[in-house]
Design a protein around this motif. Sequence first.
Motif, PDB file in Angstrom:
ATOM      1  N   PRO A  94       0.806  -1.408   0.237  1.00 31.33           N
ATOM      2  CA  PRO A  94       0.044   0.206   0.459  1.00 31.33           C
ATOM      3  C   PRO A  94       0.822   0.914   0.049  1.00 31.33           C
ATOM      4  N   ASP A  95       2.034   1.025  -0.640  1.00 29.28           N
ATOM      5  CA  ASP A  95       3.320   2.687  -0.426  1.00 29.28           C
ATOM      6  C   ASP A  95       3.008   2.988  -1.347  1.00 29.28           C
ATOM      7  N   VAL A  96       2.925   4.654  -0.738  1.00 27.96           N
ATOM      8  CA  VAL A  96       2.583   5.896  -2.098  1.00 27.96           C
ATOM      9  C   VAL A  96       3.862   6.385  -2.187  1.00 27.96           C
ATOM     10  N   LEU A  97       5.067   6.257  -3.120  1.00 31.29           N
ATOM     11  CA  LEU A  97       6.030   7.348  -3.352  1.00 31.29           C
ATOM     12  C   LEU A  97       5.596   8.185  -3.880  1.00 31.29           C
ATOM     13  N   TYR A  98       6.976   9.140  -3.414  1.00 28.07           N
ATOM     14  CA  TYR A  98       6.134  10.822  -4.298  1.00 28.07           C
ATOM     15  C   TYR A  98       7.811  11.409  -5.072  1.00 28.07           C
ATOM     16  N   PHE A  99       6.912  12.080  -5.776  1.00 29.41           N
ATOM     17  CA  PHE A  99       8.169  12.515  -6.646  1.00 29.41           C
ATOM     18  C   PHE A  99       8.365  13.610  -7.292  1.00 29.41           C
ATOM     19  N   LEU A 100       8.998  13.741  -8.020  1.00 29.13           N
ATOM     20  CA  LEU A 100       9.411  15.902  -8.773  1.00 29.13           C
ATOM     21  C   LEU A 100       9.411  14.938  -9.473  1.00 29.13           C
ATOM     22  N   GLN A 101       9.166  16.027 -10.565  1.00 29.91           N
ATOM     23  CA  GLN A 101       9.362  16.079 -12.520  1.00 29.91           C
ATOM     24  C   GLN A 101       9.003  17.242 -12.530  1.00 29.91           C
ATOM     25  N   ASN A 102       9.484  17.554 -13.375  1.00 33.74           N
ATOM     26  CA  ASN A 102       9.379  18.589 -14.980  1.00 33.74           C
ATOM     27  C   ASN A 102       8.775  18.278 -16.051  1.00 33.74           C
ATOM     28  N   TRP A 103       7.766  19.059 -16.610  1.00 36.03           N
ATOM     29  CA  TRP A 103       7.539  18.407 -17.421  1.00 36.03           C
ATOM     30  C   TRP A 103       7.424  20.255 -19.016  1.00 36.03           C
ATOM     31  N   VAL A 104       7.554  19.393 -19.983  1.00 34.47           N
ATOM     32  CA  VAL A 104       7.613  20.660 -20.799  1.00 34.47           C
ATOM     33  C   VAL A 104       6.680  20.359 -22.108  1.00 34.47           C
ATOM     34  N   TYR A 105       5.878  21.133 -22.933  1.00 29.94           N
ATOM     35  CA  TYR A 105       5.233  21.254 -23.972  1.00 29.94           C
ATOM     36  C   TYR A 105       5.483  22.177 -25.286  1.00 29.94           C
ATOM     37  N   VAL A 106       5.843  22.034 -26.339  1.00 31.33           N
ATOM     38  CA  VAL A 106       6.642  22.488 -27.167  1.00 31.33           C
ATOM     39  C   VAL A 106       5.245  22.634 -28.419  1.00 31.33           C
ATOM     40  N   TYR A 107       4.603  23.716 -28.905  1.00 28.03           N
ATOM     41  CA  TYR A 107       3.591  23.668 -29.781  1.00 28.03           C
ATOM     42  C   TYR A 107       3.796  24.805 -30.877  1.00 28.03           C
ATOM     43  N   ASN A 108       3.380  23.983 -31.579  1.00 28.93           N
ATOM     44  CA  ASN A 108       3.982  25.421 -33.029  1.00 28.93           C
ATOM     45  C   ASN A 108       2.288  25.967 -33.592  1.00 28.93           C
ATOM     46  N   GLY A 109       1.933  25.721 -32.794  1.00 32.72           N
ATOM     47  CA  GLY A 109       0.285  26.186 -33.625  1.00 32.72           C
ATOM     48  C   GLY A 109      -1.123  25.043 -33.909  1.00 32.72           C
ATOM     49  N   GLN A 110      -0.401  24.449 -34.300  1.00 34.40           N
ATOM     50  CA  GLN A 110      -0.895  23.114 -34.213  1.00 34.40           C
ATOM     51  C   GLN A 110      -1.473  22.618 -33.787  1.00 34.40           C
ATOM     52  N   THR A 111       0.057  21.474 -33.589  1.00 33.60           N
ATOM     53  CA  THR A 111       0.233  20.153 -33.072  1.00 33.60           C
ATOM     54  C   THR A 111       1.532  20.799 -31.654  1.00 33.60           C
ATOM     55  N   GLY A 112       1.599  19.851 -30.709  1.00 29.44           N
ATOM     56  CA  GLY A 112       2.671  19.869 -29.865  1.00 29.44           C
ATOM     57  C   GLY A 112       2.652  18.793 -28.867  1.00 29.44           C
ATOM     58  N   SER A 113       4.357  18.310 -27.843  1.00 28.58           N
ATOM     59  CA  SER A 113       4.540  17.248 -28.272  1.00 28.58           C
ATOM     60  C   SER A 113       5.761  17.405 -26.537  1.00 28.58           C
ATOM     61  N   LEU A 114       4.412  16.388 -25.761  1.00 26.90           N
ATOM     62  CA  LEU A 114       5.327  16.836 -24.056  1.00 26.90           C
ATOM     63  C   LEU A 114       6.588  15.728 -24.642  1.00 26.90           C
ATOM     64  N   GLY A 115       7.753  16.683 -22.927  1.00 28.22           N
ATOM     65  CA  GLY A 115       8.875  15.622 -22.406  1.00 28.22           C
ATOM     66  C   GLY A 115       8.971  16.286 -21.662  1.00 28.22           C
ATOM     67  N   SER A 116       9.868  14.829 -20.708  1.00 26.52           N
ATOM     68  CA  SER A 116       9.597  14.996 -19.636  1.00 26.52           C
ATOM     69  C   SER A 116      10.986  14.507 -18.320  1.00 26.52           C
ATOM     70  N   SER A 117      11.240  15.465 -17.738  1.00 30.65           N
ATOM     71  CA  SER A 117      12.698  14.886 -16.867  1.00 30.65           C
ATOM     72  C   SER A 117      12.394  14.013 -16.362  1.00 30.65           C
ATOM     73  N   PRO A 118      13.439  13.078 -16.406  1.00 30.87           N
ATOM     74  CA  PRO A 118      13.966  12.525 -15.110  1.00 30.87           C
ATOM     75  C   PRO A 118      12.764  12.707 -13.877  1.00 30.87           C
ATOM     76  N   ALA A 119      12.471  10.976 -13.034  1.00 30.60           N
ATOM     77  CA  ALA A 119      11.094  11.704 -12.007  1.00 30.60           C
ATOM     78  C   ALA A 119      12.253  11.562 -10.417  1.00 30.60           C
TER      79      ALA A 119
END
Length: 188
Positions: A94-119
């Motif tokens: 039943p353990d809950v782990l907690y993480f720190l993470q960054n997310w980035v979204y790159v957008y060109n006006g029509q479509t976008g893409s997500l990228g993350s850091s390590p957690a």
Amino acid sequence: MKIGIGSLNKTKVEAVKSACAKLQQTFPYLQNQRFEFVTMGARTPIPDMPLSQEQIIDGAVLRAQYVFKQVPDLDYAIGLEGGTFPLTTPALSPDVLYFLQNWVYVYNGQTGSLGSSPALPLPGTIVRQLYEERRELAEVIDEFSGRHDVRSNQGAFGILTRQLLSRTHTFEISVINAFIPFLNPDYA
């Protein structure tokens, strides 16, 4: 190439510029590009301290979309968001782990893409202050480290990893990850 950055935080802006320089070295058709960066604050309805992956991702997406609407003639808008999140899995129940993470979204006006850091797993003392006492990570990490304005410098990543991973570096990784589907023809 004109790139809008949805932040005025120097570590996030530095991360975008550094990531673009590395991408320019890797992808030949970028080598003759001149980058122009436009920075602006991009408020969203997401809390200042996102406490779930959904809030972190939504914050990045909304920031990029806001910047794209505000700044004319952008090739890309970039939204950057960091936060913490709980993780449960049957293997650790039943353990809950907690993480720190960054997310980035790159957008060109029509479509976008997500990228993350390590957690990065968070220590229990920080988790309690964030989730039970409802304090913001910036305040908690300043007290934890005995330093002032950690978020504008090495960040929680830098403090917790003893500078093996700085805030700038983890956002740089996130920016690169988010840009790759736009730049690598193998994603077609």
